[in-house]
Design a protein around this motif. Sequence first.
Motif: not given
Length: 263
Positions: A78-94, A96-101, A138-143
Amino acid sequence: MAAPTAHQTHSRPLEGRVAIVTGSSRGIGRAIALHLASLGAKLVVNYTSASSAAEADAVAAQINSSSPGSAIVVRADVSEPSQVQSLFDAAEQAFASPVHILVNSAGVANPSRSSIAETSIETFDRIFSVNARGAFLCCREAANRIKQGGGGRIILLSSSTVATMKPNAGAYAASKAAVETTVKILAKELRETRITANCIAPGPTATDMFLAMPKEIIKRAIEDCPHGRLAETYDIDRVVGFLASDASEWINGQVIGVNGGIV
């Protein structure tokens, strides 16, 4: 988030919601992931180090073995920006929905419990990299991502140490104070987005990490609590489950102590 249906309200209030819980291979994060799944959420179980892979897989397997459980495992620092982005990408792809929480549970402490005078800059940087920088990223990406789903919840984990100001926890307490400030400002910045941002501050909890502390520290923590015990992980995950639900809509920008009265 949309108003809950009767079914959501009474049985699975998070049904259809996608949740990321960082640092969820063990301890409090693990308990939160399992609890949110029991409330109907689709889970992203996150871990950082290779040594935690098996534990993360076990959490996801437990969720997927339940009905109608659904979970994936994603390794990300979570301290690496690109990995945080990949974390959210993986959630959305798996799913097929935006992250809610988002529940940001990933964190590190000072294992040597050194005083400020004795804390190395390497230890300080590591603690702030994960606890403060990680929470910020994580907050920046989630926002940005949660807006796509029409609203949701951002929940950060702080610590009662911020309030108790125990000696030999200077770097850790300072990093968690940064987390609390972040969530208060974020809540104001997200006005009119239907996203709430809150923080919980657990007291000493019976996790493997805390129980590895010197016996005198554990004994003192128990003595300091009016209930005469350490928190169990279910004491924490139930509060997170409430904050993740529609029932918490009017709670925003708060730091909620979950500590049995230590503070």
